[in-house]
Enzyme design. Structure first.
Site, PDB file in Angstrom:
ATOM      1  CG  HIS A 306      -2.046   0.953   1.110  1.00 61.36           C
ATOM      2  ND1 HIS A 306      -1.937   2.278   1.416  1.00 61.36           N
ATOM      3  CD2 HIS A 306      -3.312   0.756   0.667  1.00 61.36           C
ATOM      4  CE1 HIS A 306      -3.099   2.866   1.178  1.00 61.36           C
ATOM      5  NE2 HIS A 306      -3.946   1.966   0.719  1.00 61.36           N
ATOM      6  CG  ASP A 363      -8.459  -3.980  -2.640  1.00 63.90           C
ATOM      7  OD1 ASP A 363      -9.651  -3.792  -2.400  1.00 63.90           O
ATOM      8  OD2 ASP A 363      -7.689  -3.098  -3.054  1.00 63.90           O
TER       9      ASP A 363
HETATM   10  N1  ACO Z   1       4.226  -7.625  -4.822  1.00 64.52           N
HETATM   11  C1  ACO Z   1       5.544  -7.648  -4.996  1.00 64.52           C
HETATM   12  N2  ACO Z   1       6.355  -6.568  -4.856  1.00 64.52           N
HETATM   13  C2  ACO Z   1       5.776  -5.406  -4.528  1.00 64.52           C
HETATM   14  C3  ACO Z   1       4.385  -5.312  -4.314  1.00 64.52           C
HETATM   15  C4  ACO Z   1       3.602  -6.474  -4.473  1.00 64.52           C
HETATM   16  N3  ACO Z   1       2.291  -6.432  -4.300  1.00 64.52           N
HETATM   17  N4  ACO Z   1       4.071  -4.027  -3.988  1.00 64.52           N
HETATM   18  C5  ACO Z   1       5.224  -3.349  -3.999  1.00 64.52           C
HETATM   19  N5  ACO Z   1       6.250  -4.177  -4.321  1.00 64.52           N
HETATM   20  C6  ACO Z   1       7.666  -3.801  -4.373  1.00 64.52           C
HETATM   21  C7  ACO Z   1       7.970  -3.034  -5.661  1.00 64.52           C
HETATM   22  O1  ACO Z   1       8.409  -3.881  -6.702  1.00 64.52           O
HETATM   23  C8  ACO Z   1       9.051  -2.081  -5.199  1.00 64.52           C
HETATM   24  O2  ACO Z   1      10.257  -2.782  -5.190  1.00 64.52           O
HETATM   25  P1  ACO Z   1      11.648  -1.985  -5.475  1.00 64.52           P
HETATM   26  O3  ACO Z   1      11.777  -0.964  -4.394  1.00 64.52           O
HETATM   27  O4  ACO Z   1      12.674  -3.069  -5.396  1.00 64.52           O
HETATM   28  O5  ACO Z   1      11.494  -1.371  -6.830  1.00 64.52           O
HETATM   29  C9  ACO Z   1       8.695  -1.758  -3.757  1.00 64.52           C
HETATM   30  O6  ACO Z   1       7.923  -2.888  -3.302  1.00 64.52           O
HETATM   31  C10 ACO Z   1       7.884  -0.481  -3.599  1.00 64.52           C
HETATM   32  O7  ACO Z   1       6.778  -0.566  -4.503  1.00 64.52           O
HETATM   33  P2  ACO Z   1       6.091   0.706  -5.153  1.00 64.52           P
HETATM   34  O8  ACO Z   1       5.229   0.246  -6.290  1.00 64.52           O
HETATM   35  O9  ACO Z   1       7.124   1.748  -5.434  1.00 64.52           O
HETATM   36  O10 ACO Z   1       5.213   1.191  -3.940  1.00 64.52           O
HETATM   37  P3  ACO Z   1       4.010   2.148  -4.037  1.00 64.52           P
HETATM   38  O11 ACO Z   1       3.797   2.667  -2.671  1.00 64.52           O
HETATM   39  O12 ACO Z   1       4.195   3.122  -5.127  1.00 64.52           O
HETATM   40  O13 ACO Z   1       2.825   1.173  -4.505  1.00 64.52           O
HETATM   41  C11 ACO Z   1       0.952  -0.257  -4.587  1.00 64.52           C
HETATM   42  C12 ACO Z   1       1.776   0.741  -3.740  1.00 64.52           C
HETATM   43  C13 ACO Z   1       0.618   0.346  -5.963  1.00 64.52           C
HETATM   44  C14 ACO Z   1      -0.367  -0.534  -3.851  1.00 64.52           C
HETATM   45  C15 ACO Z   1       1.760  -1.558  -4.769  1.00 64.52           C
HETATM   46  O14 ACO Z   1       2.113  -2.085  -3.519  1.00 64.52           O
HETATM   47  C16 ACO Z   1       1.025  -2.599  -5.610  1.00 64.52           C
HETATM   48  O15 ACO Z   1       1.096  -2.559  -6.853  1.00 64.52           O
HETATM   49  N6  ACO Z   1       0.286  -3.559  -4.942  1.00 64.52           N
HETATM   50  C17 ACO Z   1      -0.512  -4.520  -5.645  1.00 64.52           C
HETATM   51  C18 ACO Z   1      -1.806  -3.861  -6.102  1.00 64.52           C
HETATM   52  C19 ACO Z   1      -2.767  -3.641  -4.951  1.00 64.52           C
HETATM   53  O16 ACO Z   1      -2.985  -4.510  -4.118  1.00 64.52           O
HETATM   54  N7  ACO Z   1      -3.367  -2.435  -4.910  1.00 64.52           N
HETATM   55  C20 ACO Z   1      -4.375  -2.090  -3.922  1.00 64.52           C
HETATM   56  C21 ACO Z   1      -3.984  -0.881  -3.157  1.00 64.52           C
HETATM   57  S1  ACO Z   1      -5.176  -0.617  -1.898  1.00 64.52           S
HETATM   58  C22 ACO Z   1      -6.465   0.153  -2.627  1.00 64.52           C
HETATM   59  O17 ACO Z   1      -6.398   0.744  -3.674  1.00 64.52           O
HETATM   60  C23 ACO Z   1      -7.742   0.101  -1.883  1.00 64.52           C
END
Ligand code: ACO
Length: 428
Positions: A306, A363
């Site tokens: 998140h 979710d």
């Molecule tokens: N699985 C694996 N790796 C992940 C995940 C995941 N679900 N989420 C983040 N990471 C990793 C990224 O690859 C990144 O790695 P790095 O630093 O080596 O490049 C690091 O963790 C940070 O990730 P970001 O995408 O930069 O984090 P951000 O805060 O921008 O993204 C997000 C948050 C978009 C929710 C992300 O965690 C994601 O895509 N999750 C899956 C989708 C999801 O469940 N979304 C629901 C959000 S809640 C809602 O909308 C109600």
């Protein structure tokens, strides 16, 4: 003038930036005069360090896993309150008295019907249209039907538009579902609760009486509470940005629905359930965890991570408990729930997820519950939109009432060509 100042030195010039303090949470550096004083912009594409507005609605402390609506913890609201009461709280700032709640609930129930002409909109869509595509269209179209509530400078019209949106969303979402399965639309039954009415319009048929299962009604109401508002997330910021130009509320909420549709936001519950189905059995989990960790593989654990919560998502805790209640009430035994529990357990023991502070979000479990209740995955995001409408509307109202409100207009770091002369096509 703020008491505390931060100092910025740039191009041999030192300027003071006022430090603003909220009621709780990090201090905020006021950079509104930065461009005027230095000629420089700031760069923050995902707004990871940028506050876009002042708000008294919702507070999140991502490190501590705290979510408060008007000061009340989400866990208490989910356990003890109702969606109607939380809606009143978000819209009006305080919990209602018994009379105020009855009055509000009655008012909302008086707006549940759609203009009859709107049902012809549905018939223009293909039967396999995604409910979110229908919702974007139908909600945007409301502005063509309710002209008497589009003057945003009139607080009374804003209030009526807000009530209409909250009240009509269940009808709109249920009709999107009915259209996809080829069943007749059901008119609202205002003798039922907000949530009971929605369940009946979705799963009832005109040929038979529909009985609302109390445990399902309660779980659904709780899911609505958990999704009611979430501070300045992508869709809420979209609603605010659309509204900042003076666009009417129905158009603004349609913009929010469009943004919510994406898999990184509201589409994640659908994506999470699809992922659990793909994983199937617990023995396949390690393979998918490895894929999620592989930088060369675009696969991510959906429902994990998140932008704000870096400890746990307090909504996920309530959601996990609700799964059990719904399963018990409906006597469901879905092996996907066991897969979800095991996936959570294994991921939380893994260094990659620990280091990156990746926890299940709201979710992760909601798809399992919604599927047990009988919703197809394509409806999941539509339910999220239904519940979030009150938050969007409350945030939009707050923005319009704020004397400091101006049109939102971010700046950019331009990296395109510098000025050059046009060359006629025959000479290129
Ligand atoms: N699985 C694996 N790796 C992940 C995940 C995941 N679900 N989420 C983040 N990471 C990793 C990224 O690859 C990144 O790695 P790095 O630093 O080596 O490049 C690091 O963790 C940070 O990730 P970001 O995408 O930069 O984090 P951000 O805060 O921008 O993204 C997000 C948050 C978009 C929710 C992300 O965690 C994601 O895509 N999750 C899956 C989708 C999801 O469940 N979304 C629901 C959000 S809640 C809602 O909308 C109600």
């Amino acid at each position: 003038m703020a008491d505390k100042q931060a100092t910025l030195t740039y191009n041999d010039k030192t300027i003071d930036l006022p430090v603003l303090e909220g009621s709780v949470g990090p201090e905020v550096l006021d950079i509104r005069k930065l461009y005027g004083q230095t000629g420089a912009f700031t760069y923050d594409p995902g707004y990871k360090s940028t506050g876009s507005c002042e708000s008294a609605l919702t507070y999140i402390d991502g490190d501590e896993g705290v979510l408060l609506h008007r000061g009340y913890p989400i866990g208490q609201l989910a356990e003890q309150s109702s969606f109607m009461e939380v809606s009143y709280l978000l819209l009006n700032g305080e919990l209602p008295s018994k009379d105020e709640l009855d009055d509000f609930t009655y008012t909302i129930s008086r707006h549940t019907m759609l203009h009859e002409q709107l049902s012809t909109f549905y018939r223009g869509f293909r039967r396999d249209a995604h409910p979110m595509a229908i919702m974007c269209g139908v909600v945007g179209a409301l502005s063509a039907f309710y002209h008497d509530s589009t003057d945003i400078s009139d607080p009374e019209q804003r209030k009526i538009a807000s009530h209409r949106l909250v009240a009509k969303m269940p009808t709109i979402a249920a009709m999107a579902y009915k259209y996809s399965v080829g069943q007749p639309f059901l008119y609202p039954d205002n003798s039922l609760s907000y949530t009971g009415n929605f369940l009946r319009m979705t799963f009832g048929v005109p040929a038979e009486p529909y009985e609302v299962v109390p445990a399902v009604e309660k779980a659904m109401d709780r899911i609505f509470i958990l999704h009611a508002d979430h501070e300045q997330n992508a869709s809420t910021s979209t609603v605010r940005l659309a509204g900042s130009s003076g666009a009417n509320p129905f158009a603004c909420i349609a913009a929010g629905i469009a943004c919510l549709w994406g898999p990184a936001h509201g589409g994640a519950n659908e994506a999470a359930l699809n992922m659990l189905r793909e994983i199937g059995t617990p023995d396949k989990i390690p393979h998918y965890i490895e894929r999620a960790k592989d930088k060369n593989d675009p696969f991510r654990l959906m429902g994990f991570g998140h932008r704000v919560y870096k400890n746990y998502d307090p909504r996920a805790t309530v959601m996990q408990k609700t799964v059990r209640e719904v399963f018990d009430a409906l006597k469901v035994n879905d092996p996907l729930f066991e897969t979800a529990l095991r996936l959570e357990e294994l991921a939380l023991q893994d260094d990659y997820f620990i280091e990156k502070k990746l926890f299940p979000n709201v979710d992760f479990y909601s798809g399992v519950i919604l599927s047990a209740i009988g919703f197809p995955t394509t409806m999941f995001t539509a339910l999220f939109a239904l519940a979030r409408t009150v938050g969007w509307v409350a945030q939009w109202n707050e923005m319009i009432s704020d004397p400091a409100q101006v049109i939102g207009r971010p700046r950019q770091l331009y990296t395109g060509p510098t000025q050059r002369d046009y060359v006629p096509v025959g000479q290129r």
